[in-house]
Enzyme design. Structure first.
Site, PDB file in Angstrom:
ATOM      1  N   HIS A  39       0.826  -1.233  -0.077  1.00 44.29           N
ATOM      2  CA  HIS A  39       0.127   0.019   0.070  1.00 44.29           C
ATOM      3  C   HIS A  39       0.979   1.154   0.062  1.00 44.29           C
ATOM      4  O   HIS A  39       1.660   1.634  -0.803  1.00 44.29           O
ATOM      5  CB  HIS A  39      -1.056  -0.250   1.018  1.00 44.29           C
ATOM      6  CG  HIS A  39      -2.086   0.869   1.316  1.00 44.29           C
ATOM      7  ND1 HIS A  39      -2.576   1.848   0.248  1.00 44.29           N
ATOM      8  CD2 HIS A  39      -3.004   1.206   2.055  1.00 44.29           C
ATOM      9  CE1 HIS A  39      -3.494   2.428   0.591  1.00 44.29           C
ATOM     10  NE2 HIS A  39      -3.838   1.967   1.882  1.00 44.29           N
ATOM     11  N   ASP A  82       2.518   5.313  -7.158  1.00 36.42           N
ATOM     12  CA  ASP A  82       3.761   5.366  -6.239  1.00 36.42           C
ATOM     13  C   ASP A  82       5.102   5.165  -7.133  1.00 36.42           C
ATOM     14  O   ASP A  82       6.160   5.139  -6.498  1.00 36.42           O
ATOM     15  CB  ASP A  82       3.616   4.325  -4.940  1.00 36.42           C
ATOM     16  CG  ASP A  82       2.883   4.890  -4.043  1.00 36.42           C
ATOM     17  OD1 ASP A  82       2.892   6.159  -3.833  1.00 36.42           O
ATOM     18  OD2 ASP A  82       2.220   4.051  -3.492  1.00 36.42           O
ATOM     19  N   HIS A 136      -2.673  -2.451  -9.558  1.00 37.65           N
ATOM     20  CA  HIS A 136      -3.446  -2.064  -8.762  1.00 37.65           C
ATOM     21  C   HIS A 136      -4.569  -2.809  -8.670  1.00 37.65           C
ATOM     22  O   HIS A 136      -5.235  -3.607  -9.531  1.00 37.65           O
ATOM     23  CB  HIS A 136      -3.689  -0.717  -9.200  1.00 37.65           C
ATOM     24  CG  HIS A 136      -4.398   0.285  -8.084  1.00 37.65           C
ATOM     25  ND1 HIS A 136      -5.719   0.222  -7.806  1.00 37.65           N
ATOM     26  CD2 HIS A 136      -3.958   1.191  -7.180  1.00 37.65           C
ATOM     27  CE1 HIS A 136      -6.011   0.869  -6.889  1.00 37.65           C
ATOM     28  NE2 HIS A 136      -4.848   1.742  -6.580  1.00 37.65           N
TER      29      HIS A 136
HETATM   30  N1  CMC Z   1       4.824  -7.580 -10.173  1.00 34.52           N
HETATM   31  C1  CMC Z   1       4.548  -8.533 -10.753  1.00 34.52           C
HETATM   32  N2  CMC Z   1       3.338  -9.251 -10.903  1.00 34.52           N
HETATM   33  C2  CMC Z   1       2.482  -8.709 -10.352  1.00 34.52           C
HETATM   34  C3  CMC Z   1       2.501  -7.399  -9.853  1.00 34.52           C
HETATM   35  C4  CMC Z   1       3.635  -6.728  -9.693  1.00 34.52           C
HETATM   36  N3  CMC Z   1       3.936  -5.498  -9.228  1.00 34.52           N
HETATM   37  N4  CMC Z   1       1.023  -7.266  -9.420  1.00 34.52           N
HETATM   38  C5  CMC Z   1       0.386  -7.929  -9.590  1.00 34.52           C
HETATM   39  N5  CMC Z   1       1.247  -9.057 -10.221  1.00 34.52           N
HETATM   40  C6  CMC Z   1       0.493 -10.368 -10.828  1.00 34.52           C
HETATM   41  C7  CMC Z   1       0.442 -11.348  -9.444  1.00 34.52           C
HETATM   42  O1  CMC Z   1       1.473 -12.010  -9.332  1.00 34.52           O
HETATM   43  C8  CMC Z   1      -0.876 -12.090 -10.148  1.00 34.52           C
HETATM   44  O2  CMC Z   1      -0.317 -13.046 -11.075  1.00 34.52           O
HETATM   45  P1  CMC Z   1      -1.295 -14.103 -11.463  1.00 34.52           P
HETATM   46  O3  CMC Z   1      -2.449 -14.024 -11.916  1.00 34.52           O
HETATM   47  O4  CMC Z   1      -0.274 -14.819 -12.470  1.00 34.52           O
HETATM   48  O5  CMC Z   1      -1.251 -15.045 -10.020  1.00 34.52           O
HETATM   49  C9  CMC Z   1      -1.610 -10.978 -10.837  1.00 34.52           C
HETATM   50  O6  CMC Z   1      -0.593  -9.945 -11.423  1.00 34.52           O
HETATM   51  C10 CMC Z   1      -2.768 -10.409 -10.077  1.00 34.52           C
HETATM   52  O7  CMC Z   1      -2.326  -9.899  -8.900  1.00 34.52           O
HETATM   53  P2  CMC Z   1      -2.799  -9.870  -7.601  1.00 34.52           P
HETATM   54  O8  CMC Z   1      -1.718 -10.124  -6.544  1.00 34.52           O
HETATM   55  O9  CMC Z   1      -4.069 -10.750  -7.511  1.00 34.52           O
HETATM   56  O10 CMC Z   1      -3.424  -8.427  -7.479  1.00 34.52           O
HETATM   57  P3  CMC Z   1      -4.259  -7.604  -6.055  1.00 34.52           P
HETATM   58  O11 CMC Z   1      -5.140  -6.857  -6.804  1.00 34.52           O
HETATM   59  O12 CMC Z   1      -4.447  -8.452  -5.122  1.00 34.52           O
HETATM   60  O13 CMC Z   1      -2.731  -6.489  -5.777  1.00 34.52           O
HETATM   61  C11 CMC Z   1      -1.158  -4.819  -5.632  1.00 34.52           C
HETATM   62  C12 CMC Z   1      -2.700  -5.373  -6.195  1.00 34.52           C
HETATM   63  C13 CMC Z   1      -1.043  -3.265  -5.832  1.00 34.52           C
HETATM   64  C14 CMC Z   1      -1.137  -5.411  -4.312  1.00 34.52           C
HETATM   65  C15 CMC Z   1      -0.303  -5.526  -6.372  1.00 34.52           C
HETATM   66  O14 CMC Z   1      -0.417  -5.213  -7.660  1.00 34.52           O
HETATM   67  C16 CMC Z   1       1.064  -5.293  -5.988  1.00 34.52           C
HETATM   68  O15 CMC Z   1       1.827  -5.952  -4.953  1.00 34.52           O
HETATM   69  N6  CMC Z   1       1.961  -4.197  -6.379  1.00 34.52           N
HETATM   70  C17 CMC Z   1       3.217  -3.844  -6.037  1.00 34.52           C
HETATM   71  C18 CMC Z   1       3.296  -2.851  -4.914  1.00 34.52           C
HETATM   72  C19 CMC Z   1       2.693  -1.743  -5.063  1.00 34.52           C
HETATM   73  O16 CMC Z   1       3.122  -1.046  -6.073  1.00 34.52           O
HETATM   74  N7  CMC Z   1       1.823  -1.066  -4.370  1.00 34.52           N
HETATM   75  C20 CMC Z   1       1.025   0.267  -4.723  1.00 34.52           C
HETATM   76  C21 CMC Z   1      -0.462   0.118  -5.007  1.00 34.52           C
HETATM   77  S1  CMC Z   1      -0.942   1.735  -5.505  1.00 34.52           S
HETATM   78  C22 CMC Z   1      -0.916   2.953  -4.044  1.00 34.52           C
HETATM   79  C23 CMC Z   1      -1.719   2.296  -2.923  1.00 34.52           C
HETATM   80  O17 CMC Z   1      -2.704   1.909  -3.090  1.00 34.52           O
HETATM   81  O18 CMC Z   1      -1.291   2.561  -1.656  1.00 34.52           O
END
Ligand code: CMC
Length: 426
Positions: free
Chosen positions: A266, A365, A308
């Site tokens: 986050h 971010d 996201h």
């Molecule tokens: N790098 C590589 N793979 C990713 C990433 C990433 N940054 N984000 C998602 N994926 C993949 C994930 O492995 C999954 O793949 P598969 O379908 O093969 O299992 C797919 O994409 C869907 O991911 P998810 O984890 O189900 O998505 P989510 O909605 O639960 O998570 C997130 C969203 C923001 C936590 C995630 O994208 C992430 O960890 N991003 C990196 C951290 C980040 O930049 N966070 C800031 C978010 S914006 C500001 C805020 O809200 O604070």
């Protein structure tokens, strides 16, 4: 208007009808508050990705099209034309202020910028190397012990004064968390300055010398603050609502939100992005190997600043902030190699099938850390900056929740997977 409904039928042919609720924008929602009563079932939705937890008129996001509106106004127009304090008024009150309303609001906020001297002592009690987020979460929670005069959450005046206090004091407390960490004297607020200039002054001025404001830096920070002011029912906002739903006071509820923001998935992502870019830059690791690691399911590494929960298109805030990076780095001559690296990484992911398929785009971010670094904000303060900007969003949701006739204590259910009932050994 006829009531819209959906009918759910289970495997035994038992049917039940549920009302469909419509908002101003966005898909309809199936109202399931009587699901158990009608069917004997609960829903299962880990991470609440498909669950609307409340009705809200503050912020709207369309993740498919990359749209973000605050009280109906598009974020790009607000970032261009408004000020952070005006956004605070808008989020809190629902409408943009008239000139007189804005003058009164800004004077109220200025009236509350100082903190009790014991708060300064309180911060001084932290270890010299405490993380600023650790100090922030503790100090905001501790505010509850200073304002007994306004902790009655059933009193609308108390709620509003607490909101104003939080917005006014966050920059003071945030800067003190940094100053304590650096062993620098705390600077008192200067109410002749704007909200953002005042924060920069408390962060960087020293008593022995006059502090020169840099209007470019102040403008960049103002836009950053606007872009982070609110973002619908994200983890930290939902945490504030959940904590507050039990009747907890606003300072405790916001401290809970700060704790939730801290994690790298986050608000901690802006710090993690710079760590990641630094590590690519310094280790000589290539963009290709970094992307390969992010795609490798056996490697926990994720590309920080990408993806996201809601945006499956460009995060509109990321587009504004990328433009700001160009302008700011041209003017301030900041961390150009880091920005160049970020642009190359973004370009490579946009061509990559893994990222295209999963619709992973840069989020706010990905670029915010580059701006904060160009403003000389130390990395361990990045998430504090996010918290400072988001406080208005959190408290606006807390206020809205407390005025919502439908609000109840938050209490999700579970699927129990433990032992079946058994007897204690005799
Ligand atoms: N790098 C590589 N793979 C990713 C990433 C990433 N940054 N984000 C998602 N994926 C993949 C994930 O492995 C999954 O793949 P598969 O379908 O093969 O299992 C797919 O994409 C869907 O991911 P998810 O984890 O189900 O998505 P989510 O909605 O639960 O998570 C997130 C969203 C923001 C936590 C995630 O994208 C992430 O960890 N991003 C990196 C951290 C980040 O930049 N966070 C800031 C978010 S914006 C500001 C805020 O809200 O604070």
């Amino acid at each position: 208007m006829t009531k819209k409904t959906v009918t759910l039928t289970d495997a035994n042919g038992k049917s039940a009808e549920f009302e469909l609720l419509s908002g101003t924008h966005g898909p309809d929602c199936i109202s399931i508050s009587d699901l158990y009563k009608q069917t004997g079932y609960f829903t299962y939705d880990p991470g609440y990705g498909m669950t609307g937890s409340c009705k809200s008129s503050i912020t709207f996001i369309n993740g498919e099209e990359g749209i973000l509106l605050h009280r109906g106004y598009p974020i790009d127009q607000l970032a261009e034309k408004s000020s952070y304090l005006e956004i605070c008024y808008l989020l809190l009150n629902g409408e943009l202020p008239s000139k007189a309303e804005f003058t009164e609001f800004s004077s109220t906020i200025k009236n509350h910028t100082m903190v009790h001297e014991n708060i300064r002592d309180f911060i001084n009690g932290f270890r010299y190397d405490a993380h600023p987020m650790a100090m922030l979460v503790g100090t905001v929670g501790a505010l509850s012990s200073f304002y007994h005069d306004s902790l009655d959450i059933n009193n609308p005046e108390h709620r509003v004064i607490s909101a104003h206090r939080l917005i006014a004091k966050l920059p003071t407390i945030a800067s003190y968390c940094y100053r304590h960490h650096r062993g620098l004297p705390f600077m008192y607020p200067d109410n002749d300055l704007s909200y953002v200039e005042n924060f920069l002054q408390m962060m960087f001025a020293v008593p022995a010398q006059k502090y020169e404001q840099n209007p470019i830096a102040a403008k960049a920070l103002e836009v950053m603050m606007i872009l982070h002011a609110d973002h619908e029912q994200n983890a930290s906002t939902s945490t504030v609502r959940l904590a507050g739903s039990s009747g907890a006071n606003p300072f405790a509820s916001i401290a809970a939100g700060i704790a939730s923001l801290w994690g790298p998935a986050h608000g901690g992502a802006n710090e993690a992005v710079i760590n990641m870019l630094d590590s690519i830059y310094n280790s000589g690791e290539t963009i290709e190997t970094t992307i390969a690691r992010a795609k490798d399911k056996n490697d926990p590494f994720r590309l920080m600043g990408f993806g996201h929960r809601v945006y499956k298109n460009f995060d509109p805030r990321a587009q504004i902030i990328a433009k700001l990076c160009h302008e700011l780095l041209d003017d301030l001559g900041g961390d150009q190699p880091m920005f160049k690296l970020a642009l190359e990484l973004e370009e490579a992911t946009l061509k990559d099938e893994y990222f295209k398929e999963r619709r992973l785009y840069p989020n706010v971010d990905f670029y915010s850390g580059i701006i904060l670094r160009a403003l000389d904000i130390p990395m361990n303060m990045f998430t504090v900056m996010f918290a400072m900007a988001r406080t208005v969003g959190w408290i606006s949701h807390w206020l809205e929740m407390n005025e919502d006739p439908e609000f109840r204590i938050g209490r999700p259910r579970q699927i129990y997977t433990g032992h079946a009932k058994r007897d204690y050994p005799s």
